[in-house]
Design a protein around this motif. Structure first.
Motif, PDB file in Angstrom:
ATOM      1  N   ARG A 187     -14.723 -36.413  18.243  1.00  0.00           N
ATOM      2  CA  ARG A 187     -13.661 -35.716  18.937  1.00  0.00           C
ATOM      3  C   ARG A 187     -14.214 -34.384  19.415  1.00  0.00           C
ATOM      4  O   ARG A 187     -14.928 -33.726  18.683  1.00  0.00           O
ATOM      5  CB  ARG A 187     -12.509 -35.481  17.941  1.00  0.00           C
ATOM      6  CG  ARG A 187     -11.239 -34.979  18.595  1.00  0.00           C
ATOM      7  CD  ARG A 187     -10.082 -35.019  17.618  1.00  0.00           C
ATOM      8  NE  ARG A 187      -9.428 -36.315  17.639  1.00  0.00           N
ATOM      9  CZ  ARG A 187      -8.609 -36.754  16.695  1.00  0.00           C
ATOM     10  NH1 ARG A 187      -8.391 -36.040  15.638  1.00  0.00           N
ATOM     11  NH2 ARG A 187      -8.014 -37.918  16.802  1.00  0.00           N
ATOM     12  N   GLY A 189     -16.559 -33.573  21.244  1.00  0.00           N
ATOM     13  CA  GLY A 189     -18.009 -33.445  21.207  1.00  0.00           C
ATOM     14  C   GLY A 189     -18.613 -33.420  19.823  1.00  0.00           C
ATOM     15  O   GLY A 189     -19.814 -33.278  19.657  1.00  0.00           O
ATOM     16  N   LEU A 190     -17.780 -33.541  18.816  1.00  0.00           N
ATOM     17  CA  LEU A 190     -18.297 -33.476  17.454  1.00  0.00           C
ATOM     18  C   LEU A 190     -18.154 -34.827  16.776  1.00  0.00           C
ATOM     19  O   LEU A 190     -17.072 -35.404  16.745  1.00  0.00           O
ATOM     20  CB  LEU A 190     -17.530 -32.432  16.650  1.00  0.00           C
ATOM     21  CG  LEU A 190     -17.951 -32.314  15.184  1.00  0.00           C
ATOM     22  CD1 LEU A 190     -19.269 -31.576  15.074  1.00  0.00           C
ATOM     23  CD2 LEU A 190     -16.885 -31.611  14.371  1.00  0.00           C
ATOM     24  N   THR A 470     -22.667 -33.505  19.021  1.00  0.00           N
ATOM     25  CA  THR A 470     -23.411 -32.965  17.889  1.00  0.00           C
ATOM     26  C   THR A 470     -22.747 -33.455  16.607  1.00  0.00           C
ATOM     27  O   THR A 470     -21.657 -34.012  16.647  1.00  0.00           O
ATOM     28  CB  THR A 470     -23.397 -31.423  17.886  1.00  0.00           C
ATOM     29  OG1 THR A 470     -22.039 -30.990  17.842  1.00  0.00           O
ATOM     30  CG2 THR A 470     -24.079 -30.868  19.093  1.00  0.00           C
TER      31      THR A 470
ATOM     32  N   ASN B  27     -13.647 -27.095  19.216  1.00  0.00           N
ATOM     33  CA  ASN B  27     -14.903 -27.303  18.499  1.00  0.00           C
ATOM     34  C   ASN B  27     -16.097 -26.689  19.218  1.00  0.00           C
ATOM     35  O   ASN B  27     -16.946 -26.060  18.611  1.00  0.00           O
ATOM     36  CB  ASN B  27     -15.144 -28.788  18.261  1.00  0.00           C
ATOM     37  CG  ASN B  27     -16.527 -29.018  17.683  1.00  0.00           C
ATOM     38  OD1 ASN B  27     -16.845 -28.487  16.632  1.00  0.00           O
ATOM     39  ND2 ASN B  27     -17.356 -29.740  18.402  1.00  0.00           N
ATOM     40  N   SER B  28     -16.140 -26.863  20.534  1.00  0.00           N
ATOM     41  CA  SER B  28     -17.309 -26.344  21.240  1.00  0.00           C
ATOM     42  C   SER B  28     -17.375 -24.818  21.119  1.00  0.00           C
ATOM     43  O   SER B  28     -18.452 -24.243  21.033  1.00  0.00           O
ATOM     44  CB  SER B  28     -17.294 -26.784  22.700  1.00  0.00           C
ATOM     45  OG  SER B  28     -16.053 -26.479  23.276  1.00  0.00           O
ATOM     46  N   GLU B  31     -18.782 -24.012  17.632  1.00  0.00           N
ATOM     47  CA  GLU B  31     -20.233 -24.175  17.559  1.00  0.00           C
ATOM     48  C   GLU B  31     -20.967 -23.062  18.296  1.00  0.00           C
ATOM     49  O   GLU B  31     -21.952 -22.529  17.818  1.00  0.00           O
ATOM     50  CB  GLU B  31     -20.639 -25.532  18.140  1.00  0.00           C
ATOM     51  CG  GLU B  31     -20.150 -26.664  17.273  1.00  0.00           C
ATOM     52  CD  GLU B  31     -20.745 -28.002  17.666  1.00  0.00           C
ATOM     53  OE1 GLU B  31     -21.524 -28.049  18.628  1.00  0.00           O
ATOM     54  OE2 GLU B  31     -20.420 -28.989  16.984  1.00  0.00           O
ATOM     55  N   GLN B  73     -14.500 -27.279  11.132  1.00  0.00           N
ATOM     56  CA  GLN B  73     -14.701 -28.634  11.663  1.00  0.00           C
ATOM     57  C   GLN B  73     -14.068 -29.689  10.769  1.00  0.00           C
ATOM     58  O   GLN B  73     -13.987 -30.849  11.124  1.00  0.00           O
ATOM     59  CB  GLN B  73     -16.206 -28.910  11.828  1.00  0.00           C
ATOM     60  CG  GLN B  73     -16.778 -28.137  13.012  1.00  0.00           C
ATOM     61  CD  GLN B  73     -18.265 -28.335  13.183  1.00  0.00           C
ATOM     62  OE1 GLN B  73     -18.974 -28.645  12.233  1.00  0.00           O
ATOM     63  NE2 GLN B  73     -18.761 -28.145  14.394  1.00  0.00           N
TER      64      GLN B  73
END
Ligand SMILES: Nc1ncnc2c1ncn2[C@@H]1O[C@H](COP(=O)(O)OP(=O)(O)OP(=O)(O)O)[C@@H](O)[C@H]1O
Ligand SMILES: [Mg+2]
Lengths: 815, 118
Positions: A187, A189-190, A470, B27-28, B31, B73
């Protein structure tokens, strides 16, 4: 400018493979025999060593010098029988030979020196096993090693090109010796591993053994031969049977029938026997093994509170994934198989190579290094090699003092974009957000200028950024803690903590240590989720040797203990004695303690006795549900007992039995403590329904969301009660209860009453008295806004001491 | 290392403070924040190793950044962090929890109240 290459190695029990990722494409290398898998077999012949299929051919003809399945012994100190040179091999030495062979292969084919690598390990590998793997890599000449759980690797490679966001899928990896299953979700990108489970002692080899046992039965019937497979006289015959069985099994993945051709010597007579085996027969034979794997999957799903319908698909990994029996069982009992073009035997190595890129563990090809790159780098650059954002930052710092850089300009390599001039600050640092191509690779170059805007020729590493998925940092798979004197465990680093991790806590000693007395204070380090140390595995020990002390260490002295774990499975511990200002470094030993046969026998008897007494009670009181728990446990134990009696000194077998016994005992213990548990469950139930009402009536949106997650946990906890989980849930419910409670209009009345009862102690009693009267009026009139202000004022009048006493009570109640 | 205060739900928002993010962060962004801050710490950019909390400044290192990222996360942990989120500049809330008292002016907030209500 050259592109870094990344390699990943799947170091398997039976087969190993190596993959390369160049930023665009990932591929598994094909060896000289045209195969992607190199058997993890090592043969020593005189002074030379061969690895792979060549070595495998000699498993029977030269069994003394040919070694296989050493991965299962990783982390133990057990050495092989001496080879012809008299050398006894450690499992990590043999593994390093396999790694060396793969390293040489990839270096030859890719024309690049690789000294950095990602190697995969089973998700359930414990620290000593991981550490041994990292050690093997160093012996093979790798300078930097990162370990990655196999299922994460498979997830990464099967998810890399998929865009199915938010769906949960299972990675079912049945290998030669281990079974790993992971629940994965991607989800934003993870790629996240939601949970995993598995069995370190379940795999294709167990299928082979089952077939061998069946063959032995057939030989009793047809030839009247009594082959005792525990007897060392027959070990080479059994080896031969095993490989014949394996061949037949593999054939039956594509064919319906096969014939097992056995040629062996028995009682000085030569035998040649052909035994037919059909796919259906094989299915019956290996049903228990496949069932066990499916049960583990179901256990994982239920532990994660997932219904079967929520599972979108299953990715099959490993050799036995080719078996139609496995495929149909998974489809029938779990979910559809993922439609992939990936070979189940490549997924792990490919994922490892992709991961190497996400953590920047690349190597530069030797041949196409252009001239500029041969100079020392003048810039230290920091940027992600793989990222999920479209606007990563490139940061740079001038490390070569001789160049006077005042501005830089960053451009895409193809010239399609260039940044404005970016200043280099006083500390010689510059930074810029760039945009990258979605789902692809972007390459950048950096142009430097001096004060007068004259271009400077810069030497720096190439900048390539891949936009992709990632994974979160590899988590610690099992909690690490200390065994305390009372037999309990003090957890230091929780399961799931990202690695590397480090924690410190202060503990106290329970005995006096006198310098020069020869005393040693042992602090065992254990790994596992249980609160009782004996159910956890001892993975190391920190020793405080009295001889090293300057002064006596009295009972109750404080020791500050720090435990640190890196990704390579390396664990360091240290004890700091504040009173003596002394630091002691620890973990002398870090290996899997070999279970003693006699200890296992005692343990099994102990469990047997306890189990019988529980069974008797359950029979007497006709407690059906108790019998429902005890009967399967008893069956499991009954299976082990005869095995234990006939067990020779087989490390691998002992490990498996020890593990199974620990599991049985821990379930028995849970059963024995069920009364305590049922009280806790009642409390939890009350807390749950009380909180649910409160939240329904007064909760805010966030309260409701948290309540929803509590509801799920509650359901799980009631189905599969575990003390720790329930305690945590009660705590959580209390928090939510209070959060919602404060929205209740009468809330202020309650709070007011509480502080009104302390009015006598107020700093200004007259004022306080007046406030209490006003407050009571407000309560009567339901003027809560006013009441709130009154309560606040009253609260300010109450001395801190009075409040802090309240605080103590509160402590016990809420958190 | 995770600061001691993480056991206290009042401080559940710590990962947001460490990464200087708010509950809206994707999330991006998480990170990116973790990586960029770490890069600055590596370059020894002044102040990069510090972050603001409602009770003052605290220090961060690669361990803490990693733990903060991983906490956000993990949906369960993140939910709690969002639930208890207060901006690090919101000192009011925590004054009530401290020894100085008088912080309950902000009577709207759930946290100060919890500390002195049963
Ligand atoms: N086509 C096939 N059909 C059935 N079984 C197969 C097939 N090919 C290989 N196997 C079996 O798969 C097993 C090896 O699988 P794999 O190479 O995935 O294991 P591994 O990765 O070495 O083990 P682990 O992951 O446990 O370390 C062996 O037991 C082998 O007999
Ligand atoms: Mg494997």
């Amino acid at each position: 400018m050259s592109q870094s290459k990344y390699i990943g190695i799947d170091l398997g029990t039976s087969n190993s493979a190596v993959s390369v990722f160049d930023g665009d494409e990932v591929k598994t290398l094909v060896n000289a025999r045209g195969e992607i898998n190199t058997p993890s077999v090592v043969r020593v012949k005189g002074g030379s060593i061969t690895v792979g299929a060549k070595a495998q051919k000699h498993l029977h003809s030269d069994s003394k010098n040919t070694f296989k399945e050493f991965k299962r012994l990783m982390g133990t100190q057990s050495q092989s029988e001496p080879d012809d040179n008299g050398k006894r091999w450690l499992p990590e030495e043999l593994s390093s030979e396999v790694l060396k062979a793969l390293k040489a292969q990839v270096e030859r084919q890719e024309n690049c020196q690789f000294d950095k690598v990602v190697i995969t390990v089973p998700a359930l590998f414990e620290l000593p096993q991981s550490k041994a793997t990292a050690e093997a890599a160093r012996m093979a000449g790798f300078k930097q090693v990162e370990l990655l759980p196999e299922p994460v690797a498979s997830g990464l490679s099967s998810g890399w090109s998929e865009q199915e966001a938010g769906a949960a899928w299972l990675i079912y990896d049945l290998g030669g010796g281990t079974f790993d299953v992971s629940l994965i979700e991607s989800r934003d990108g993870l790629l996240r591993v939601i949970g995993h489970d598995g069995d370190n002692f379940l795999g294709g080899r167990d299928i082979d053994r089952t077939i061998v046992n069946w063959l032995i039965e057939q030989l009793v019937e047809t030839e009247g031969l009594q082959l005792d497979h525990k007897h060392s006289d027959y070990s080479s015959v059994i080896r031969h049977f095993e490989s014949a069985a394996e061949n037949a099994k593999i054939k039956l993945s594509t064919l319906e029938h096969s014939v097992i051709e056995l040629e062996f010597e028995y009682d000085n007579e030569d035998y040649e026997v052909d035994i037919a085996l059909t796919r259906d027969e094989l299915k019956t034979l290996c049903a228990p093994i496949i069932d066990r794997s499916i049960q583990i999957c179901q256990r994982l799903l239920s532990a994660q509170g997932l219904q079967l319908e929520q599972l979108k698909r299953v990715v099959l990994v490993g050799g036995p994934a080719h078996m139609p029996i496995v495929q149909s069982a998974v489809q029938e009992k779990l979910a559809p198989l993922a439609q992939t073009d990936h070979d189940p035997m490549c997924l792990v190595a490919n994922g490892a190579a992709l991961y190497a890129a996400t953590i920047n563990l690349g190597c530069e090809p030797a041949a196409d290094t252009d001239k500029a790159d041969e100079r020392e780098h003048q810039l230290w650059l920091q940027y992600p090699s793989v990222c999920t954002e479209l606007n990563p930052t490139i940061m740079g710092r001038v490390i070569d003092e001789s160049i006077k850089l005042s501005q830089v300009q960053i451009c895409t390599q193809d010239g399609s974009w260039q940044s404005p001039m970016i200043p280099v600050d006083d500390s010689n640092i510059f930074m810029l957000e760039v945009s990258v191509k979605a789902g692809g690779k972007s390459s950048f170059i950096i142009n430097g200028f001096d004060q007068n805007r004259q271009a400077i020729d810069l030497a720096y590493q190439a900048v390539h950024i891949v936009h992709g998925i990632t994974i979160s940092d590899p988590p610690l798979s099992r909690s690490i803690g200390l065994a305390l004197a009372d037999g309990s465990v003090k957890t230091f680093i929780d399961r799931g903590t990202p690695l590397p991790a480090k924690r410190s806590f202060a503990q106290s000693t329970i005995e006096t240590l006198v310098p020069g007395s020869g005393q040693k204070l042992q602090i065992p380090i254990v790994q596992g989720e249980r609160k009782q140390a004996r159910f956890c595995r001892k993975v190391g020990v920190l020793v405080i040797d009295a001889a090293e002390l300057k002064a006596p260490l009295p009972v109750g002295a404080t020791i500050e203990i720090t435990i640190e774990v890196d990704r390579g499975g390396d664990m360091r511990s240290q004890a700091f004695l504040p009173q003596q200002n002394k630091i002691i470094h620890g973990v002398a030993q870090l290996f899997l303690a070999k279970p003693e046969l006699s200890a296992l026998k005692t343990l099994s008897q102990n469990i047997n006795t306890r189990m019988s007494s529980q069974l008797q009670q359950a029979f007497r009181s006709r407690d059906e549900s108790a019998l429902g728990v005890l009967n399967p446990l008893t069956q499991r134990l009954q299976l082990l007992l005869p095995e234990l009696l006939s067990m020779a000194d087989d490390v691998d077998g002992l490990q498996r039995i020890s593990r199974e016994l620990m599991e049985i005992e821990s379930e028995l213990e849970l059963f024995e403590s069920r009364e305590q548990l049922s009280e806790l469950m009642e409390e939890c139930e009350m807390a749950y329904f009380g909180t649910d009402d409160m939240v329904k009536e007064y909760g805010r949106d966030t309260d409701k969301r948290v309540m929803q997650s509590c509801a799920k946990q509650f359901e799980q906890a009631m189905q599969n009660p575990r003390q720790g989980d329930i305690e945590r849930l009660i705590e959580r419910l209390n928090q939510v209860y209070h959060s919602a409670y404060k929205n209740k209009p009468e809330f202020w009345a309650d709070v007011f009453q509480r502080w009104a009862s302390h009015a006598h102690a107020a700093r200004d009693p007259v004022r306080a008295d007046k406030l209490v009267r006003q407050g009571n009026e407000a309560v009567a009139r339901k003027e809560y806004g006013r009441l709130q202000a009154i309560t606040n004022e009253l609260y300010d009048l109450i001395p801190e001491q009075q409040k802090s006493q309240q605080g103590d009570n509160y402590d016990s109640g809420i958190y | 290392m995770i600061p001691e205060f993480t056991d206290n739900p009042l401080f559940s928002a710590w990962p947001f403070w460490v990464l200087e993010l708010t509950p809206e962060a994707k999330n991006s962004e998480i990170e990116k924040a973790a990586r960029d801050i770490l890069a600055k710490i590596n370059f020894k950019v002044p102040g990069a190793d510090e972050f603001q909390t409602p009770i003052g400044k605290s220090t961060r290192d690669d361990y803490l950044l990693r733990e903060a990222k991983s906490a956000l996360q993990n949906p369960k942990v993140r939910l709690l962090a969002e639930f208890w989120f207060v901006s690090p500049s919101d000192i009011q809330v925590f004054a009530g929890a401290g020894q100085e008292g008088s912080g309950n002016d902000n009577a709207e907030d759930p946290y100060g109240v919890c500390l002195w209500a049963e």
